[in-house]
Design a protein around this motif. Structure first.
Motif, short mmCIF file in Angstrom:
data_model
loop_
_atom_site.label_atom_id
_atom_site.label_comp_id
_atom_site.label_asym_id
_atom_site.label_seq_id
_atom_site.Cartn_x
_atom_site.Cartn_y
_atom_site.Cartn_z
N LYS A 1 -129.34 21.42 25.92
CA LYS A 1 -130.42 21.15 24.95
C LYS A 1 -131.73 20.71 25.59
CE LYS A 1 -127.14 19.96 21.32
NZ LYS A 1 -125.96 20.42 22.09
N VAL B 1 -128.73 28.93 20.15
CA VAL B 1 -127.61 28.52 20.98
C VAL B 1 -126.85 27.36 20.33
CG1 VAL B 1 -126.96 27.61 23.25
CG2 VAL B 1 -128.75 29.37 23.06
N CYS C 1 -133.13 29.40 31.92
CA CYS C 1 -132.06 28.44 31.57
C CYS C 1 -131.39 27.87 32.82
CB CYS C 1 -131.01 29.09 30.69
SG CYS C 1 -129.64 27.97 30.33
N PRO C 2 -131.40 26.53 32.96
CA PRO C 2 -130.78 25.92 34.14
C PRO C 2 -129.26 25.88 34.06
CG PRO C 2 -131.74 24.22 32.73
CD PRO C 2 -132.04 25.54 32.07
S1 SF4 Z 1 -132.61 26.52 28.50
FE1 SF4 Z 1 -130.40 26.75 28.47
S2 SF4 Z 1 -129.65 24.67 28.51
FE2 SF4 Z 1 -131.81 24.54 27.96
S3 SF4 Z 1 -131.78 24.58 25.70
FE3 SF4 Z 1 -132.02 26.70 26.36
S4 SF4 Z 1 -129.94 27.46 26.43
FE4 SF4 Z 1 -129.78 25.26 26.37
#
Ligand code: SF4
Ligand code: SF4
Ligand code: SF4
Ligand code: SF4
Lengths: 257, 128
Positions: B23, B45, B75-76
């Protein structure tokens, strides 16, 4: 040297010049592009759904054909490149997709991602070499050119392995090789608005105008791309503040073909 | 088909593990269609993770996502928000009568420069 080549449908219709010029330039540089037989449209977008299989088969057929004809498959349209390269990765790494595709196709020998997918720009860099292009240039371009990468060549970078997705350099190196001055601008790897042009025209309008404004602000006199859809969005949905051309048109100009 | 089965199917065809999301919102921060997404990529997500698919299936965002993969790149945690958006869009357009573009809407907007690539890709994304 001969390389199997997948032109794609756009290069056979709206972007005929892209195809013709690319072949001419390649032959001047010692590469013969041999169009594979009976290729079918790749679908232009990679289907991400893990249950999609029929939509991937035309890419697999092309890949298998190239496997038997030199082991390399050359692409020119960024979209074809993205679809074919990602499908090839599936065939290499995803057992379920590999099984279902081979079960359907019943090839003499199952296809497992053996072919190397090469974009025309990668061919210029690794097969011909930018130094050799520099030597072949008759009319150095002597102007400021902004490379527009868009998304399809770069992302997802883990699969495309084309260049650094946040700070790519291959098109700038190409511009230098043909005697131009590359202009680095922040929006060169931002999306142009893509297929949403058919659903919500405002979005590609905003995106394309931003790309052109960003290039102009950094001093570009023109913008080049490798994607027929980027070209369309920037030209038609952009505000016309800069000319937009295919990178191969500039290569032809520099080589004097 | 129960709602649970439907949620499971969407998770499966997305091919991504929504439970890994922490998140952070980086995906939405990088999304070039952000303003046109009524539900943002990170919310796709989280909401799929919680099984809140009714709102996702009604969202306008599925028509505005550009499949540019910027969210995936950023996305990490190795989550693919674009694949969640696509799984929802696939689920919608595979329903009878739910195609995103109608054939009769096309001719008036086709100009002479339009590349085949645009027509083919829009049909692949929006219609079944
Ligand atoms: S970048 Fe990845 S971890 Fe961060 S909110 Fe989006 S899906 Fe979730
Ligand atoms: S990307 Fe295009 S142009 Fe390229 S073959 Fe596929 S659909 Fe046709
Ligand atoms: S920039 Fe636009 S057309 Fe080009 S690669 Fe992205 S979506 Fe495609
Ligand atoms: S793929 Fe879709 S959700 Fe992800 S960043 Fe691009 S437009 Fe946004």
């Amino acid at each position: 040297m001969k390389i199997s080549y997948y032109p794609g449908c756009t290069l056979k219709t709206k972007a005929k010049d892209l195809d013709k010029i690319a072949r001419l330039c390649a032959s001047v540089l010692g590469v013969e592009m041999e169009e594979i037989e009976n290729w079918q449209c790749c679908g232009a977008v990679y289907p991400m759904g893990t249950d999609e299989i029929a939509t991937k088969l035309s890419a697999v057929r092309a890949l298998d054909h190239a496997k038997k004809n030199g082991g390399k498959l050359l692409t020119l349209c960024s979209a074809c490149h993205n679809v074919i390269k990602r499908t090839n990765e599936d065939m290499k790494t995803n057992k379920d997709i590999r099984f279902r595709a081979n079960n359907y196709l019943q090839l003499d020998e199952p296809y497992g991602g053996e072919t190397e997918v090469l974009h025309y720009l990668e061919m210029l860099k690794t097969v011909v070499g930018f130094d050799n292009i520099k030597k072949a240039v008759k009319n150095p371009l002597n102007r400021k050119i902004g490379a527009y990468y868009g998304c399809l060549l770069l992302r997802p970078s883990g699969v495309m392995a084309f260049d650094n997705p946040e700070n790519p350099t291959i098109i700038e190196d190409f511009i230098r090789a043909i005697g131009g001055t590359p202009v680095i601008y922040p929006f060169r790897n931002e999306c142009c608005g893509a297929y949403v042009a058919l659903k919500n025209k405002d979005l590609p309008k905003q995106k394309s105008c931003k790309v052109l404004a960003s290039a102009k602000e950094k001093g570009a006199e023109e913008v080049i791309t490798a994607c027929p859809l980027c070209l369309y969005n920037l030209q038609v949905n952009g505000d016309g503040i800069l000319p937009v051309r295919y990178f191969t048109e500039l290569l032809a100009e520099a080589l004097g073909v | 088909m129960t709602k649970e089965e439907r949620i499971e199917n969407i998770k499966r065809i997305s091919g991504t593990d929504v439970r890994k999301c922490m998140k952070c919102g980086k995906c939405s921060g990088r999304c070039p269609a952000f303003k046109d997404m009524d539900i943002k990529p990170h919310q796709f997500v989280t909401m799929l993770g919680k099984g809140e698919i009714d709102k996702l299936l009604e969202s306008k965002a599925i028509w505005n996502c550009l499949s540019c993969m910027a969210c995936v790149e950023r996305c990490p945690r190795g989550v693919a928000p674009a694949a969640v958006v696509e799984a929802i869009r696939d689920t919608v357009v595979r329903m009878q009568g739910k195609n995103g573009i109608k054939a009769e809407e096309i001719p008036p907007i086709v100009d002479e420069l339009i590349p085949q690539q645009l027509l083919v890709s829009a049909y692949r994304k929006y219609n079944k």
